[in-house]
Design a protein around this motif. Sequence first.
Motif, PDB file in Angstrom:
ATOM      1  N   ILE A 123       1.045   0.326   3.360  1.00  0.00           N
ATOM      2  CA  ILE A 123       2.207   1.184   2.628  1.00  0.00           C
ATOM      3  C   ILE A 123       1.802   1.293   0.894  1.00  0.00           C
ATOM      4  O   ILE A 123       1.541   0.595   0.674  1.00  0.00           O
ATOM      5  N   CYS A 124       1.416   2.432   1.034  1.00  0.00           N
ATOM      6  CA  CYS A 124       0.860   2.519  -0.678  1.00  0.00           C
ATOM      7  C   CYS A 124       2.041   2.534  -1.660  1.00  0.00           C
ATOM      8  O   CYS A 124       2.837   2.102  -1.768  1.00  0.00           O
ATOM      9  N   ASP A 125       1.706   2.421  -2.423  1.00  0.00           N
ATOM     10  CA  ASP A 125       2.189   1.881  -4.656  1.00  0.00           C
ATOM     11  C   ASP A 125       3.478   3.003  -4.203  1.00  0.00           C
ATOM     12  O   ASP A 125       4.223   2.421  -4.984  1.00  0.00           O
ATOM     13  N   TRP A 126       2.859   4.492  -4.096  1.00  0.00           N
ATOM     14  CA  TRP A 126       4.143   4.666  -3.988  1.00  0.00           C
ATOM     15  C   TRP A 126       5.724   4.588  -3.735  1.00  0.00           C
ATOM     16  O   TRP A 126       6.736   4.452  -3.750  1.00  0.00           O
ATOM     17  N   CYS A 127       5.044   4.686  -2.389  1.00  0.00           N
ATOM     18  CA  CYS A 127       6.300   3.851  -1.426  1.00  0.00           C
ATOM     19  C   CYS A 127       6.536   2.503  -1.300  1.00  0.00           C
ATOM     20  O   CYS A 127       8.118   2.372  -1.456  1.00  0.00           O
ATOM     21  N   LEU A 128       6.322   2.191  -1.834  1.00  0.00           N
ATOM     22  CA  LEU A 128       6.487   0.486  -2.383  1.00  0.00           C
ATOM     23  C   LEU A 128       7.698   0.306  -3.945  1.00  0.00           C
ATOM     24  O   LEU A 128       7.970  -0.522  -4.473  1.00  0.00           O
TER      25      LEU A 128
ATOM     26  N   VAL B  52      -4.564   4.186   5.470  1.00  0.00           N
ATOM     27  CA  VAL B  52      -2.871   5.366   4.870  1.00  0.00           C
ATOM     28  C   VAL B  52      -1.811   5.516   4.885  1.00  0.00           C
ATOM     29  O   VAL B  52      -1.697   4.172   5.804  1.00  0.00           O
ATOM     30  N   CYS B  53      -1.077   5.725   4.160  1.00  0.00           N
ATOM     31  CA  CYS B  53      -0.347   4.726   3.890  1.00  0.00           C
ATOM     32  C   CYS B  53       0.937   5.618   5.234  1.00  0.00           C
ATOM     33  O   CYS B  53       0.576   6.951   5.575  1.00  0.00           O
ATOM     34  N   ARG B  54       1.652   4.613   5.993  1.00  0.00           N
ATOM     35  CA  ARG B  54       1.829   4.935   6.873  1.00  0.00           C
ATOM     36  C   ARG B  54       3.540   5.737   7.028  1.00  0.00           C
ATOM     37  O   ARG B  54       4.360   6.627   7.160  1.00  0.00           O
ATOM     38  N   LYS B  55       3.769   5.547   5.733  1.00  0.00           N
ATOM     39  CA  LYS B  55       5.086   6.657   5.372  1.00  0.00           C
ATOM     40  C   LYS B  55       4.951   8.097   4.903  1.00  0.00           C
ATOM     41  O   LYS B  55       5.307   8.467   5.127  1.00  0.00           O
ATOM     42  N   CYS B  56       4.082   8.187   3.385  1.00  0.00           N
ATOM     43  CA  CYS B  56       3.713   9.259   2.745  1.00  0.00           C
ATOM     44  C   CYS B  56       2.626   9.985   3.445  1.00  0.00           C
ATOM     45  O   CYS B  56       2.409  11.315   2.924  1.00  0.00           O
ATOM     46  N   GLY B  57       1.145   9.168   4.603  1.00  0.00           N
ATOM     47  CA  GLY B  57       0.237   9.670   4.432  1.00  0.00           C
ATOM     48  C   GLY B  57      -0.762   9.554   3.301  1.00  0.00           C
ATOM     49  O   GLY B  57      -1.798  10.238   3.245  1.00  0.00           O
ATOM     50  N   ARG B  58      -0.725   9.453   2.090  1.00  0.00           N
ATOM     51  CA  ARG B  58      -1.514   9.080   1.048  1.00  0.00           C
ATOM     52  C   ARG B  58      -2.435   8.264   1.337  1.00  0.00           C
ATOM     53  O   ARG B  58      -2.294   7.625   2.833  1.00  0.00           O
ATOM     54  N   LEU B  59      -3.590   8.249   0.810  1.00  0.00           N
ATOM     55  CA  LEU B  59      -5.092   8.122   1.530  1.00  0.00           C
ATOM     56  C   LEU B  59      -5.620   7.117   0.115  1.00  0.00           C
ATOM     57  O   LEU B  59      -5.250   7.227  -1.083  1.00  0.00           O
TER      58      LEU B  59
HETATM   59 ZN    ZN Z   1       3.382   6.664   1.235  1.00  0.00          ZN
END
Ligand code: ZN
Length: 349
Positions: free
Chosen positions: A124-129, A42-49
């Motif tokens: 942290i997801c790829d989007w948030c990175l 789970v991305c801790r920034k945006c919640g993506r899975l």
């Molecule tokens: Zn994210």
Amino acid sequence: MKILCPVCGKPTDRLIDGLCPECYRRSRRIMEPKRDALRVKVCRKCGRLYYKDEWLSSSEELAMSVEKDLPRLVKVRGELRSARVSLYIDKGFAEVHAVGRADSGIDFFYEETLRIPLKTEYSICDWCLGKVSKKKSAIVQVRASERELSNDEKKAVYKVLDELSSSGNAEALPWDVKEEAGGLDLYFSSPRAAREVVRRLSERVYFEVLETSKKVGVDGSGHEKYQSTIRLLLPHIARGDVVLYRNEYFLVKDVDPKRVTLLNLSSYEKEVYMLNKSLLSRISVIARANELKMGVVVYTAGDKVHVMSNDYKVYEVDIPPSARKLFQEEQTVGLLVLENKVLLIPSPP
Ligand SMILES: [Zn+2]
Ligand SMILES: [Zn+2]
């Protein structure tokens, strides 16, 4: 003839493994878990899975992805007609609702639910990175005007990246580098990292900087997200080109971050100029280094040099006394045949 089920005692038409269909169904499940748990990031920034190499934007997408992955997660006995996955991420489990029958001897289909523990891990997801194209936060495009980047110029870029990576500064590095349209595209997760690479590159290569920024969406915390593109435009001239400047022909001997060194192809004197936009606008490229013919000096007599090109034509060229040492017999030279003039280009040492 009815038989009595040894477990429940009810009369039945047939026994499956010694049980009536109802008892068989209760003791032999259609689905058995193959794994002890479903693991999801789970991305801790945006919640993506994250599941199966993919960042998914909703639990519905995750449920669909898990449904496709069921053959890896559960073992099926008998016949499975359909399966639907429900996720209870905060409760820590997933449910698979199946319709089927555990044995073809059962003459009806029924629903069965399998609960699988769901383990989450924060990341942290790829989007948030900044790793996803729509949200790349900074791109540095290295291009040369009117030509492709030379190998020397590409090397200068890679050299800067090497320096950064050997200084252990991983955050400052682009997460991707692509050769694109005769140039290089460097993708950074932060504009600050991008600017640092630009600054370091400016110590090695001359370029003009064009910076643009455009809104690409809204991030997980509701802030507008911008993508900045820093376009570095290297000059149209490169080492080895033959150029025309103030009605004279020159060989470009060297281009450094601040200066260009030109060799006058009449006097064979070097001239050094500060690089800037206005100078560059007055220099035209006549031939690229790889467009020159090659030739050999066959003999010299007085101020005349005779050169045979590699297509066996002989040219007689006037060379000033000060430059004769550049054109010794048997020496390889470059040759540019213009309408009213033949230019001899001394070979690099
Ligand atoms: Zn994210
Ligand atoms: Zn029974």
